[in-house]
Design a protein around this motif. Sequence first.
Motif, short mmCIF file in Angstrom:
data_model
loop_
_atom_site.label_atom_id
_atom_site.label_comp_id
_atom_site.label_asym_id
_atom_site.label_seq_id
_atom_site.Cartn_x
_atom_site.Cartn_y
_atom_site.Cartn_z
N ALA A 202 -6.89 -32.06 -4.89
CA ALA A 202 -5.93 -32.33 -3.38
C ALA A 202 -6.78 -31.70 -2.41
N CYS B 87 2.82 -41.33 0.17
CA CYS B 87 1.81 -42.35 0.49
C CYS B 87 1.94 -43.63 0.45
N ILE C 263 1.39 -29.69 -4.98
CA ILE C 263 0.89 -31.15 -5.23
C ILE C 263 1.07 -31.33 -6.73
N GLU D 143 1.08 -37.27 9.13
CA GLU D 143 0.65 -36.34 7.60
C GLU D 143 -0.30 -35.22 7.98
N THR E 102 4.97 -34.18 4.46
CA THR E 102 4.01 -32.79 4.53
C THR E 102 4.67 -31.83 5.43
N PHE F 4 -7.37 -34.70 0.54
CA PHE F 4 -6.31 -35.15 1.80
C PHE F 4 -6.88 -34.61 2.89
N THR G 206 -0.12 -27.99 3.27
CA THR G 206 0.53 -27.94 2.01
C THR G 206 -0.48 -27.23 0.93
N SER H 36 -2.24 -39.76 3.13
CA SER H 36 -0.81 -40.02 2.44
C SER H 36 -0.33 -41.10 3.29
N ASP I 221 -5.69 -34.84 7.46
CA ASP I 221 -4.44 -34.88 8.54
C ASP I 221 -4.74 -36.01 9.45
N CYS J 134 -1.53 -33.07 5.89
CA CYS J 134 -1.56 -32.48 4.31
C CYS J 134 -2.32 -31.21 4.07
#
Length: 360
Positions: A197, A151, A250, A179, A120, A201, A184, A322, A203, A181
Amino acid sequence: MDPRATSRASRVLAVEPVLPAHRHEQGEIAAELALLLTEPGPRRQLLHRLHANAGVRTRHLALPLAEYADLARRPDAFDAAGAVFADVGLDLAERAVKGALASAGLAPADVDVLLFTTVTGVAAPSLDALLVDRVGLRRDVVRWPGFGLGCVAGAAGIARLEDHLVGHPGQVGLLVSVELCSLTLQRSDTSVANLVASGLFGDGATAVVVAGAERAGDRPGWAVLDHVSRLLPDSTDALGFQAGSRGLRIVLSAGLPDVLHRHVGGDVAAFLAGRGEDRGVDRWAVHPGGPKVLDAVADALALPADALDVSREVLADVGNLSSSAVLHVLARTPAVVGERTLLLGVGPGVSTETVLLERV
């Protein structure tokens, strides 16, 4: 397993999961991102349904929730996200490493090899190089920065350290996963994959200390008995990221659970049978990739209804982190001497990493 064999195995001495400070309820995140990602109408309604069905109650984010709208609207959003990744990611990595080493009863100078993984954030030098001075690692520490496993890298990282430590049984390895995420997030992408996503997801980061058999001595931990890597056929377009001018977009196929359902059961059965033992698995630490992923794995392995409760709890509490996600599961897995835990990571490829551990 013969006690003499476990004494010759590399050993996971500590797993330290950490999370950023900004914790939000799933409904709060959905309300904010709905305004950022969608217009009023069917797409916004779909976002709310996907968030509600993600199996997630709360998530921790690298930034305060209100700041994501400003970040997404910036013309240099990718650059700005990279700066946040370097700043927040390094802080999380420092916390995780210091906590893991303290739990293992080791000092930074004891670390011989450092494996860093993320999917990420992109930077050179990678965060592990910055971590050396931040926590006081030796300047001759061997570094393996990795990007792209996604992941699966939490489980794969333990396996790769074990590969190294078999030949260097007096050494100490350190796995660091960071990560973020949320960085992103793609404002211009209203695809189902991006909406999923945005609700799935979170962090976080993790540090894992693994010692070779000689260095581990009689310290308690998880002996790494065996591991195997697999690339599943005809699945390269099911999971991953595509790099673009505004960052990482993604790739998340609705067919991913079906891919896992077709292959995981046979692969795990062959792995266990190939060891030539009748001994089974006591606990399962499976990557919490989402409710459908966990359901597919549980069905493929014919597991009892409660076998993946820890994975589902991690998903509910922090979301899919992830590469750090399965390590957060391992950190919560009860450490009962003599019990075996099968660690299963799933990532782009589609790839799996299966690691068999025994608590000693």
